[in-house]
Design an enzyme around this catalytic site. Structure first.
Site, PDB file in Angstrom:
ATOM      1  N   LYS A   4       0.851  -1.197   0.000  1.00  0.00           N
ATOM      2  CA  LYS A   4       0.000   0.000   0.000  1.00  0.00           C
ATOM      3  C   LYS A   4       0.876   1.232   0.000  1.00  0.00           C
ATOM      4  O   LYS A   4       1.940   1.228   0.632  1.00  0.00           O
ATOM      5  CB  LYS A   4      -0.832   0.072   1.289  1.00  0.00           C
ATOM      6  CG  LYS A   4      -1.934  -0.901   1.428  1.00  0.00           C
ATOM      7  CD  LYS A   4      -2.700  -0.565   2.700  1.00  0.00           C
ATOM      8  CE  LYS A   4      -3.778  -1.572   2.976  1.00  0.00           C
ATOM      9  NZ  LYS A   4      -4.496  -1.273   4.224  1.00  0.00           N
ATOM     10  N   ARG A  10     -13.111  12.572   8.714  1.00  0.00           N
ATOM     11  CA  ARG A  10     -14.121  13.401   8.046  1.00  0.00           C
ATOM     12  C   ARG A  10     -15.470  12.685   8.094  1.00  0.00           C
ATOM     13  O   ARG A  10     -15.553  11.550   8.549  1.00  0.00           O
ATOM     14  CB  ARG A  10     -13.727  13.592   6.590  1.00  0.00           C
ATOM     15  CG  ARG A  10     -13.546  12.246   5.895  1.00  0.00           C
ATOM     16  CD  ARG A  10     -13.476  12.329   4.403  1.00  0.00           C
ATOM     17  NE  ARG A  10     -12.744  11.243   3.811  1.00  0.00           N
ATOM     18  CZ  ARG A  10     -13.229  10.039   3.522  1.00  0.00           C
ATOM     19  NH1 ARG A  10     -14.488   9.760   3.786  1.00  0.00           N
ATOM     20  NH2 ARG A  10     -12.484   9.100   2.990  1.00  0.00           N
ATOM     21  N   GLU A  25     -11.717   2.385  10.411  1.00  0.00           N
ATOM     22  CA  GLU A  25     -11.908   1.279   9.468  1.00  0.00           C
ATOM     23  C   GLU A  25     -11.114   0.056   9.919  1.00  0.00           C
ATOM     24  O   GLU A  25      -9.939   0.179  10.288  1.00  0.00           O
ATOM     25  CB  GLU A  25     -11.447   1.690   8.072  1.00  0.00           C
ATOM     26  CG  GLU A  25     -12.312   2.787   7.471  1.00  0.00           C
ATOM     27  CD  GLU A  25     -12.035   3.017   5.983  1.00  0.00           C
ATOM     28  OE1 GLU A  25     -12.919   3.562   5.317  1.00  0.00           O
ATOM     29  OE2 GLU A  25     -10.941   2.656   5.507  1.00  0.00           O
ATOM     30  N   HIS A  73     -14.803  -5.582   5.170  1.00  0.00           N
ATOM     31  CA  HIS A  73     -14.522  -4.213   5.610  1.00  0.00           C
ATOM     32  C   HIS A  73     -15.644  -3.774   6.554  1.00  0.00           C
ATOM     33  O   HIS A  73     -16.788  -3.599   6.138  1.00  0.00           O
ATOM     34  CB  HIS A  73     -14.450  -3.286   4.389  1.00  0.00           C
ATOM     35  CG  HIS A  73     -14.302  -1.843   4.745  1.00  0.00           C
ATOM     36  ND1 HIS A  73     -13.201  -1.092   4.402  1.00  0.00           N
ATOM     37  CD2 HIS A  73     -15.111  -0.997   5.440  1.00  0.00           C
ATOM     38  CE1 HIS A  73     -13.349   0.131   4.864  1.00  0.00           C
ATOM     39  NE2 HIS A  73     -14.508   0.217   5.487  1.00  0.00           N
TER      40      HIS A  73
HETATM   41  P1  ADP Z   1      -7.438   3.414   0.895  1.00  0.00           P
HETATM   42  O1  ADP Z   1      -7.086   4.429   1.936  1.00  0.00           O
HETATM   43  O2  ADP Z   1      -6.575   3.532  -0.334  1.00  0.00           O
HETATM   44  O3  ADP Z   1      -8.893   3.334   0.604  1.00  0.00           O
HETATM   45  P2  ADP Z   1      -7.524   1.185   2.771  1.00  0.00           P
HETATM   46  O4  ADP Z   1      -6.382   0.835   3.635  1.00  0.00           O
HETATM   47  O5  ADP Z   1      -8.671   1.888   3.403  1.00  0.00           O
HETATM   48  O6  ADP Z   1      -6.989   2.016   1.504  1.00  0.00           O
HETATM   49  O7  ADP Z   1      -8.056  -0.128   2.066  1.00  0.00           O
HETATM   50  C1  ADP Z   1      -9.055  -0.116   1.076  1.00  0.00           C
HETATM   51  C2  ADP Z   1      -9.668  -1.495   0.959  1.00  0.00           C
HETATM   52  O8  ADP Z   1      -8.677  -2.460   0.618  1.00  0.00           O
HETATM   53  C3  ADP Z   1     -10.272  -2.013   2.226  1.00  0.00           C
HETATM   54  O9  ADP Z   1     -11.579  -1.572   2.396  1.00  0.00           O
HETATM   55  C4  ADP Z   1     -10.200  -3.516   2.032  1.00  0.00           C
HETATM   56  O10 ADP Z   1     -11.241  -3.956   1.198  1.00  0.00           O
HETATM   57  C5  ADP Z   1      -8.923  -3.685   1.280  1.00  0.00           C
HETATM   58  N1  ADP Z   1      -7.796  -3.974   2.205  1.00  0.00           N
HETATM   59  C6  ADP Z   1      -6.984  -3.086   2.811  1.00  0.00           C
HETATM   60  N2  ADP Z   1      -6.053  -3.699   3.556  1.00  0.00           N
HETATM   61  C7  ADP Z   1      -6.272  -5.015   3.434  1.00  0.00           C
HETATM   62  C8  ADP Z   1      -5.619  -6.187   3.924  1.00  0.00           C
HETATM   63  N3  ADP Z   1      -4.542  -6.122   4.705  1.00  0.00           N
HETATM   64  N4  ADP Z   1      -6.133  -7.394   3.571  1.00  0.00           N
HETATM   65  C9  ADP Z   1      -7.203  -7.493   2.756  1.00  0.00           C
HETATM   66  N5  ADP Z   1      -7.833  -6.434   2.245  1.00  0.00           N
HETATM   67  C10 ADP Z   1      -7.392  -5.207   2.567  1.00  0.00           C
END
Ligand code: ADP
Length: 668
Positions: free
Chosen positions: A168, A303, A285, A218
């Site tokens: 990420k 937010r 989240e 999620h």
């Molecule tokens: P962003 O800030 O880019 O939206 P997030 O960290 O909130 O990124 O993650 C977005 C989505 O990606 C989450 O809602 C989930 O569906 C998926 N996700 C994130 N981290 C994981 C993980 N470690 N394992 C599986 N799915 C994940």
């Protein structure tokens, strides 16, 4: 960490929304309810949008590019000062999670309706957010979020985490810069490509590495805090229905929630909020792993969320009001024990995008928009009939929220509403949403974040021939009546009346790339229509508002038809919203793809023109980067050649089909 001192309660008498669309309208509604004077700001493209009229006053702030309008802090602050505004609400997106903007408001003696700037900045990086949560014993996804970004270190850490893993962007958001790695062979390449995407999206190529939770869900908790150290959660929302990591449908409560799990997750959410002295509305989240019954912190959104209405539906609370009261310095008047959910709520996001064509954003005019009435329905609309969806912003048309006594009641109502929502004039994801809501796997609640990407499968080309035939019949009847409008057809024609005009005629339409031929002829008081082997008896049974009552083989249904040039948009309960393109009466030769000619595939802005006339290019070279509704795409050369001419420049906005450049493919 910030030391928040509450000096006094400072009532907000006037509020400016530094945002647009449905969220601006949403905030103005609460302003009216609370007796607060409201001010909107708007850009050129938004001059006629509904939110502009929803405020007491609206001020034009500049050109369409967000940097000139909704992201221009100085302009917004100066309007607020001019208008003697007490508070600014940032909505979501734009300046909402921008600590510098929150600080600027405070420095200008304007209340920022959101958390204090330190909370925003500490959650701005996924790496520091995770470190902070770890330090406060909030469970985080196992992985690496260190400063050392050396390739060898990243590789070694990733191997330690093991596959599947998720890369990420540390500065990330909106799903950008994320890569799932299932095979360590692909690791290095995935790291490099995640770094590139992250650098171009956020100007920062740092990554974090996480274990990828395969059957994750999620689940997020709505938080509300005040400036007196009180924090509560307003239950959870499940947002596992995602495409490209972006939410599509949200619901509350989560179908997998149990009371003990809610207690555990709710306590972690509050702990996370207290760790940053959270003092407004926000969202914690988590990713929940059903197999192990473990959950892990993902991030805090500092937010108001797009999906906040589902929480409002089940708790009966107005989160914007709570935000405003907290920003005024009032202590929360609720305790955790006061918060309970009643029934079930679901939200869908209706977008102007072509779900059958890789979800390409679509622009154009929504000529007719009408949502049917039912109990427990809430529509947060960015547009009204006649509004244009422009290339500059998010192509959201509306959020549709329903509240039911239980989940099946809510889902049934949502399907009812999606079947009957008339949205004509451009292509939308409405049919895609309907099919998800009616999918048995979704109804059973047994879905994960991978459901839409992996399991669901969608193609708009599977409309049955009889459905397409009905839409073509409605379009034909509409066109025929329009051409013969003065004659008050069909009902009132004296029976047996004939002239050559009523000789058989035919129209040809294209629907989802399928061709459909309609032969028709007026006979006594019916239109006899043949499509393929089938012949139908059609009668026009009158109109009411914009509905045409069409009788097809003894069955009467209302149809809505919008015609613009060769385009017909048809809605009925059975056909949904269908787009038909009529072939010209005198058929013109099909346009052939001219070799070396590159036209814009969609309305877009030119981000970067990479080539110059005279330049030699190879097949696969990136010629132009375009951006449409916040999505970037690369136009690559389809063969080798020499650039002959370019017709566009950086930052130019162009319509679909416009010529961008020519390549001489012969002299290469
Ligand atoms: P962003 O800030 O880019 O939206 P997030 O960290 O909130 O990124 O993650 C977005 C989505 O990606 C989450 O809602 C989930 O569906 C998926 N996700 C994130 N981290 C994981 C993980 N470690 N394992 C599986 N799915 C994940």
């Amino acid at each position: 960490m910030a030391n928040i001192k509450v000096k006094e309660i400072k009532p907000i008498e006037s509020l400016l929304v530094a945002n647009r669309g449905e969220i601006a309208s949403r905030v103005f509604r609460t302003c009216r309810k609370m007796g607060i004077r409201s001010v909107a700001v708007f850009s050129e493209a938004d001059r006629h949008m509904p939110f502009v009229g929803d405020a007491d006053e609206a001020v034009f702030i500049g050109e369409n590019a967000p940097s000139e309008s909704y992201l221009n802090m100085d302009k917004i602050i100066s309007v607020a000062k001019q208008k003697n505004i007490d508070a600014i609400h940032p909505g979501y997106g734009f300046l909402s999670e921008n600590a510098a903007f929150a600080q600027k408001c405070i420095d200008n003696d304007i209340i920022f309706v959101g958390p204090h700037p330190d909370a925003i900045s500490s959650m701005g990086s996924k790496a520091t957010a995770k470190a902070l949560m770890q330090a406060h014993d909030v469970p985080v996804v196992p992985g690496y979020n260190g400063d050392d970004q050396d390739m060898a270190v990243l590789m070694a850490e990733a191997k330690g985490v093991g596959v599947p893993l998720l890369l990420k962007a540390a500065a990330g958001g909106g799903g950008k810069g994320m890569r799932i790695v299932r095979d360590l062979e692909d690791l290095e390449q995935a790291i490099r490509s995640a770094q590139r995407e992250s650098l171009s999206a956020f100007g920062d190529d740092r990554l974090i590495i996480e274990k990828y939770i395969e059957s994750g869900r999620h689940i997020e908790f709505q938080i509300i805090g005040d400036k007196h150290g009180h924090v509560l959660h307003l239950l959870e929302r499940e947002c596992s229905l995602q495409r490209r990591y972006q939410k599509v449908i949200e619901e509350s409560p989560s179908p997998v929630m149990t009371e003990p799990l809610r207690k555990r997750m709710g306590a972690a959410a509050i702990k996370a909020a207290k760790a940053i002295q959270y003092d407004n509305a926000g969202t914690m989240e988590f990713i929940y792993d059903k197999d192990s019954d473990e959950f892990y912190f993902l991030e805090v959104n500092t937010r108001l969320q797009v999906e906040h209405p589902v929480t409002e539906a089940i708790t009966g609370l107005d989160i914007v009001q709570l935000q405003i009261e907290s920003a005024e310095g009032k202590p929360l008047s609720l305790y955790q024990e006061d918060i309970s959910g009643s029934g079930y709520a679901v939200e869908v996001r209706l977008y102007a995008e072509d779900a059958g064509n890789n979800f390409t954003p679509v622009t154009g005019r929504i000529v007719h928009f009408e949502v049917p009435h039912t109990d427990g329905l809430r529509v947060e609309s960015a547009i009204r009939s006649g509004s244009d969806i422009s290339v500059f912003y998010d192509p959201m048309i509306a959020k549709i929220i329903v509240h039911g006594s239980d989940r099946s009641d809510a889902l049934r109502k949502m399907a009812y509403v999606l079947r009957r929502t008339i949205c004509l004039g451009t292509v939308t994801n409405q049919d895609y949403l309907l099919r998800i809501v009616e999918d048995q796997r979704f109804i059973d609640g047994a879905y994960t974040t991978q459901f839409l990407n992996k399991d669901f499968g969608y193609s708009r080309n599977d409309d049955s021939t009889s459905v397409i035939a009905k839409a073509a019949i409605a379009a034909t009847l509409y066109g025929w009546r329009k051409r013969n409008g003065a004659r008050k057809l069909l009902k009132s024609l004296p029976s047996g009346w004939r002239n050559s005009f009523y000789a058989p005629q035919h129209d040809t339409y294209f629907v989802n790339k399928e061709m459909i031929n309609v032969q028709y002829r007026y006979q006594s008081d019916v239109l006899s229509v043949s499509i393929g082997e089938q012949t139908h008896k059609i009668r026009y049974n009158g109109a009411e508002g914009s509905a045409l009552y069409v009788e097809i083989d003894d069955m009467v249904t209302p149809y809505y038809v919008i015609n613009s040039g060769q385009n017909y948009f048809v809605h009925s309960i059975e056909t949904g919203n269908l787009h038909l393109t009529k072939q010209d009466r005198l058929p013109v030769k099909e346009k052939e793809a001219v070799p070396g000619v590159y036209a814009s595939p969609m309305p877009c802005t030119i981000v970067k023109l990479n080539v110059k006339p005279g330049q030699r290019v190879k097949s696969g070279d990136a010629l132009i980067i375009i951006s449409s509704m916040k999505m970037e795409s690369i136009i690559t050369a389809t063969s080798d050649g020499i650039v002959e001419e370019t017709y566009v420049a950086d930052n130019q906005s162009i319509e679909a089909g416009m010529l961008m450049l020519k390549i001489n493919e012969k002299d290469n």
